[in-house]
Design a protein around this motif. Sequence first.
Motif, short mmCIF file in Angstrom:
data_model
loop_
_atom_site.label_atom_id
_atom_site.label_comp_id
_atom_site.label_asym_id
_atom_site.label_seq_id
_atom_site.Cartn_x
_atom_site.Cartn_y
_atom_site.Cartn_z
N ILE A 133 -30.27 36.29 1.28
CA ILE A 133 -28.86 35.91 1.37
C ILE A 133 -28.52 34.78 0.39
O ILE A 133 -27.43 34.74 -0.15
N SER B 117 -31.40 29.73 8.39
CA SER B 117 -30.69 30.54 7.41
C SER B 117 -29.46 29.83 6.84
O SER B 117 -28.89 30.27 5.86
N ALA B 118 -29.05 28.72 7.48
CA ALA B 118 -27.80 28.08 7.08
C ALA B 118 -27.96 27.07 5.94
O ALA B 118 -26.98 26.65 5.34
N GLY B 119 -29.19 26.67 5.65
CA GLY B 119 -29.42 25.63 4.65
C GLY B 119 -28.92 26.05 3.27
O GLY B 119 -29.09 27.19 2.86
N ALA B 120 -28.31 25.12 2.54
CA ALA B 120 -27.72 25.45 1.25
C ALA B 120 -28.65 25.14 0.07
O ALA B 120 -28.30 25.39 -1.07
N SER C 136 -22.57 20.35 2.06
CA SER C 136 -23.32 20.49 3.31
C SER C 136 -24.75 19.96 3.18
O SER C 136 -25.41 19.69 4.18
N PHE D 37 -20.65 24.30 0.11
CA PHE D 37 -22.09 24.48 0.29
C PHE D 37 -22.85 23.24 -0.20
O PHE D 37 -23.79 22.77 0.44
N LEU E 107 -33.06 31.92 13.12
CA LEU E 107 -31.69 31.87 12.58
C LEU E 107 -31.23 30.49 12.08
O LEU E 107 -30.57 30.42 11.04
N VAL F 41 -29.31 28.19 -2.12
CA VAL F 41 -28.10 28.59 -2.85
C VAL F 41 -27.92 27.69 -4.06
O VAL F 41 -27.67 28.14 -5.17
#
Lengths: 277, 297
Positions: free
Chosen positions: A89, A149-152, A116, A113, A146, A155
Amino acid sequence: MRKMKTFWLVLLAVVVAAIFLLPLVWMLSTSFKNDFEALAGQMNFIPSKPTAENYIKGLTGELMNVPITRWIANSVSVGMIGTGIVMLIDSMAAYALARLTDLPFRKTLLSLFIASLMIPGVLTFLPMYMEFNALGLINTYAALILPYSAGAFGVFLLYQFFASFPKEIEEAARMDGANKWQIYARILLPSAVSIMVTLGIFTFMGIYNDFVWPLYATTSPEMRTITAGIAMMAQGSYTQAYGKLMAMTTIATLPVMLIFIFGQRSFVRAITQSGVK
Amino acid sequence: MLKSSWQSRLSSSLFVLPYLICFSAFLLFPILYGIYISLHNFELLSTDQQYVGFAHYVKIFTPGTYLNSLFFRGLWATIQFVVYSVPLLIVVGLALALLVHYLPRKIQGLFRTFYFLPYAISASVMTAIWLMMFDTNAGFINSLLMKLKITGIPWLTGQPWSWIALVITTLWWTIGFNMIIFINALNEVPEDHYEAASIDGAGAWKKFAHITLPSIRPIILFIMITSTIASFNIFAQPFLLTRGGPGDSTKVLLMNVLDQAFIRKEVGSASAMAIVMALLIMIVSVVQYRLTYARKE
């Protein structure tokens, strides 16, 4: 004169290295000692009566009701699935943010992002627990996977890489009729293998080594990860059972130590490329 | 140029969507939910919730209340740790980097790995090892000190030993990270600056003070910021090593937040504490970023 200087420097480096490695060597040594010897307050690195009993008891589940292999399996599978999700992702999002100029709210999302990354974990820990609790997901694998999975970070790391990718290759592929998915999967991803490996190592180690979240997000012994399990042991009835404790920490440390030593170059790159410039 | 039909915008959005969903569900939503919780009397594992507005926040800042003492005693312990650890995290990190930097090139990688190795292990493994090393009666450290006729130092149960123990374990565990960044910075100082200084007859110390330090100043500030944030978030070491003791002296803020939520089961006020703590961390980092930026100008 110069040779002499180098000699003293190397000597100093060796002494410092000994200090750094000593606790790890002592861990290994203690793991082969019986309870009596582990508490004797001696400084012998070679156990007087070496025993594998600590390992056997841990592996057969005699210590914590659950074989430690189960904890390792939990940690490794949670780490691998989590890492897989993050790599997929994050790379898709980074591709869109870096290359697809018609993405709505591109600049806003990117700033959101990146901002964050400044959020301290304490801000999300309790509500995350309450969220998973409300969903009835405490003590499940979903809860163990889960949240990571939110760490930026990924990205951000991949965005920097994709943004500097030469435009011409992408243009040429588009001329040949390749769509966005094909450009992502066949051109950008293959070019990003080494940075993806870096992200993978970084993410896996982060998930595998975290112990606070799994400690609170699991309630039954068979759902513990190895790091949460060791924290339970160290806090509970095995506080001073150093032989047993060290056998478990040795087992827990082996997988990450191997990944770390072989992937160190990659790991160092992730650290030095992520913002320090 | 890319044609920007709605189909194209939609397909572009689909690439961000999976991450955006995770980001919203496990970062954005928890933040908002945390604010909501902090405005309620919210009990762990109970459906009873009562809106109380900013009552928890007011209590945190009202001297004499339980929340006030819980928050500020925790904050005091945390700040002590920040003050003790951050200077050493910078100085020792830089010292190790210099040591590795001036080693013969062939063995640099080896020693870098040695010093960086502890960084690879989990906090819980790290604390288990040091629980054993610092054991008052059977620990390696006290056995070693016994040879020097120093006996029975209560590393984890007495002061100032507990702070010293927490700082030592933190250094051992995390210093490799700072060292790596410093090594990288040292490698980027232009070689000809040193050569010019050598011609002028500058000694090693002069070169360090007049060339190395000014060149890596941005990195020193960066390390200062990241180390301060990391030390502010201290949890694992006192949680597992000293358990907040002796007394409550090493009971840091994060431990008090989690105790309030999971032991006293008052998630509402715990969330308010967590939010104030997060704001503090963010303010400190913004101020430090600003300082860095101002000095660069």
